[in-house]
Design an enzyme around this catalytic site. Structure first.
Site, PDB file in Angstrom:
ATOM      1  N   LYS A   1     -11.122  -0.920   5.831  1.00 48.53           N
ATOM      2  CA  LYS A   1     -11.587  -1.522   4.586  1.00 48.53           C
ATOM      3  C   LYS A   1     -12.696  -2.547   4.865  1.00 48.53           C
ATOM      4  O   LYS A   1     -13.743  -2.173   5.336  1.00 48.53           O
ATOM      5  CB  LYS A   1     -10.396  -2.118   3.834  1.00 48.53           C
TER       6      LYS A   1
ATOM      7  N   ASP B   1       0.426  -8.027   5.759  1.00 48.28           N
ATOM      8  CA  ASP B   1      -0.732  -7.149   5.635  1.00 48.28           C
ATOM      9  C   ASP B   1      -1.768  -7.918   4.826  1.00 48.28           C
ATOM     10  O   ASP B   1      -1.593  -8.166   3.633  1.00 48.28           O
ATOM     11  CB  ASP B   1      -0.332  -5.843   4.935  1.00 48.28           C
TER      12      ASP B   1
ATOM     13  N   TYR C   1       0.856  -1.186   0.000  1.00 52.75           N
ATOM     14  CA  TYR C   1       0.000   0.000   0.000  1.00 52.75           C
ATOM     15  C   TYR C   1       0.899   1.246   0.000  1.00 52.75           C
ATOM     16  O   TYR C   1       1.914   1.277   0.702  1.00 52.75           O
ATOM     17  CB  TYR C   1      -0.910  -0.043   1.233  1.00 52.75           C
TER      18      TYR C   1
HETATM   19  C1  LIG Z   1      -5.611   1.292   3.360  1.00 55.12           C
HETATM   20  C2  LIG Z   1      -4.508   0.356   3.612  1.00 55.12           C
HETATM   21  C3  LIG Z   1      -3.602   0.562   4.664  1.00 55.12           C
HETATM   22  C4  LIG Z   1      -3.654   1.789   5.535  1.00 55.12           C
HETATM   23  O1  LIG Z   1      -4.776   1.780   6.366  1.00 55.12           O
HETATM   24  P1  LIG Z   1      -5.487   3.119   6.916  1.00 55.12           P
HETATM   25  O2  LIG Z   1      -6.587   2.573   7.728  1.00 55.12           O
HETATM   26  O3  LIG Z   1      -5.899   3.925   5.731  1.00 55.12           O
HETATM   27  O4  LIG Z   1      -4.454   3.843   7.737  1.00 55.12           O
HETATM   28  C5  LIG Z   1      -2.631  -0.398   4.880  1.00 55.12           C
HETATM   29  N1  LIG Z   1      -2.532  -1.485   4.087  1.00 55.12           N
HETATM   30  C6  LIG Z   1      -3.375  -1.711   3.070  1.00 55.12           C
HETATM   31  C7  LIG Z   1      -3.223  -2.936   2.235  1.00 55.12           C
HETATM   32  C8  LIG Z   1      -4.390  -0.795   2.792  1.00 55.12           C
HETATM   33  O5  LIG Z   1      -5.206  -1.015   1.748  1.00 55.12           O
END
Ligand SMILES: *Cc1c(COP(=O)(O)O)cnc(C)c1O
Length: 411
Positions: free
Chosen positions: A217, A192, A127
């Protein structure tokens, strides 16, 4: 495992994901005499016994827990605690720790790792915000960027964390977690898993030590919460809570309440969106002005082996390539049902341009090497009818074609 089983004498792993989604983290509600999750907005808590309060504060300042005597909401909040308990169960983790955002969660992991060594190994793409945080050196950590099959060569004696994202944002590259763990030679691996959710993938089962979600998300799922969460061992959770107490990157209890409220429908939402995504991906793959589609649900050698073994489904994110930036921007400008916006995993469909938006700050050469080009669009399919979504996307593709090639036809 530190958490209580839902039912007495429950065998480990005896309950299905769907059941856990509905019941996990709600074990004490019966004793409390309530049916819905209590939302505790207290910023501070009465201290009935000073000596006891002081001990509790000291324990929690070091990352321990003392639910009976929370002292102050930066140290412990029961609404947040219940969500953490639920998420730990869904990931098959000893514990989980929730943060104000996904970036706050990653920051805490990096700061906790830094106590053991000032070097991390990371695999691109990540990301854009994660890439920015790691590449910036802001936290005083050095990074070596590696390929999924060259982790071992990147390790140093002071490497304290290996970071991968699978499926990766935004290209949907899949990384074999077991292979990364093997190459990491005992260095903890952070995955992640935001795109997969615990519905489709449990990285800890494949040897990872930490699994991170931007709960903003899919876990939130309705586009109204910003949050992050890390599921891990009790030992790491203690370190993460310590960082959270010290830096104050806590999750607001209302956000935790909304996240926990959404967990019972998580599996339903993820599977329904995935069904729609499969339809859209196939239509895009057959569409003449679309040059490539990256979706783990389309058979390819890239995903072979990882799908099925590591993932229980391809999910609802995809990336596709059109001619150039102009074409891509016209697709985004002409969708009517889909929202042209960053973020993902919501009930509604979102489309965005990674190179210009989410991955804008990523090093230019790294962007090119990861396949984040000017013609790449990322699509997060929601719960709308796939027929309606395709009709919308198709008319936008037609308009983008006409606009991009207007001069070709002018006479
Ligand atoms: C959006 C996202 C993040 C960051 O998260 P936030 O809640 O926006 O701080 C980290 N990793 C991935 C894969 C993401 O899509």
């Amino acid at each position: 495992m530190s958490h209580q089983p839902i039912f007495e004498n429950q065998a480990p792993g005896a309950l299905a994901f769907e059941t856990l989604g509905v019941h996990a983290g709600r074990e004490e509600l019966m004793a409390l005499g309530v049916h819905a999750l209590p939302l505790d907005l207290s910023s501070t808590y009465p201290i009935k016994d000073l000596a006891r309060g002081g001990e509790s504060l000291e324990r929690m300042a070091m990352g321990g827990q003392d639910k009976e005597c929370p002292v102050y909401s930066r140290l412990y909040n029961p609404t947040v605690g219940r969500f953490e308990e639920a998420l730990a169960q869904l990931e098959g983790a000893e514990e989980s720790v929730a943060f104000a955002s996904g970036m706050a969660a990653l920051t805490a992991c990096l700061l906790a790792a830094k106590q053991k060594g000032g070097h991390v190994v990371a695999v691109r793409p990540l990301y854009g915000g994660s890439d920015h945080l790691i590449a910036s050196g802001l936290l005083g950590l050095e990074v070596t960027w590696a390929e999924p099959d060259s982790i071992r060569a990147a390790l140093r004696s002071d490497t304290s964390l290996v970071i991968v994202e699978t499926p990766a944002n935004p290209t949907l590259q899949l990384v074999d977690i077991e292979s990364v763990v093997m190459q990491a030679c005992g260095v903890p691996v952070l995955v992640d898993s935001t795109f997969a959710t615990p519905v489709l993938q449990n990285p800890l089962k494949h040897g990872a030590t930490l699994v991170l979600h931007s709960a903003t998300k899919f876990l939130g799922g309705h586009g109204d919460v910003l949050a992050g969460v890390v599921a891990t061992t009790a030992e790491w959770a203690t370190e993460l809570r310590k960082v959270r107490v010290i830096t104050g990157s806590v999750l607001h209890p209302l956000a935790a309440y909304l996240l926990h409220r959404g967990l019972p429908t998580l599996a339903l939402r993820v599977r329904a969106a995935q069904e729609g995504a499969q339809v859209i991906a196939q239509k895009l793959a057959a569409y003449p002005t679309v040059k490539a589609v990256h979706y783990p649900g389309l058979r390819s050698s890239e995903t072979h082996g990882v799908m099925g073994h590591q993932m229980r489904g391809p999910g609802s994110l995809m990336a596709f390539e059109v001619e150039n930036f102009e074409f891509a921007s016209q697709v985004m400008a002409n969708v009517k049902l889909m929202t042209p916006a960053v973020s993902l995993g919501s009930v509604d469909t979102l489309i965005q341009h990674p190179a210009a938006l989410t991955h804008r700050v990523v090093d230019a050469a790294a962007k090119t090497q990861s396949g984040i080009g000017a013609g790449l669009l990322r699509l997060s399919v929601g719960l709308e009818s796939p027929d309606d979504l395709w009709a919308d996307l198709e008319q936008a593709l037609v308009k983008a074609m006409a606009h991009t090639h207007a001069d070709d036809y002018a006479s």
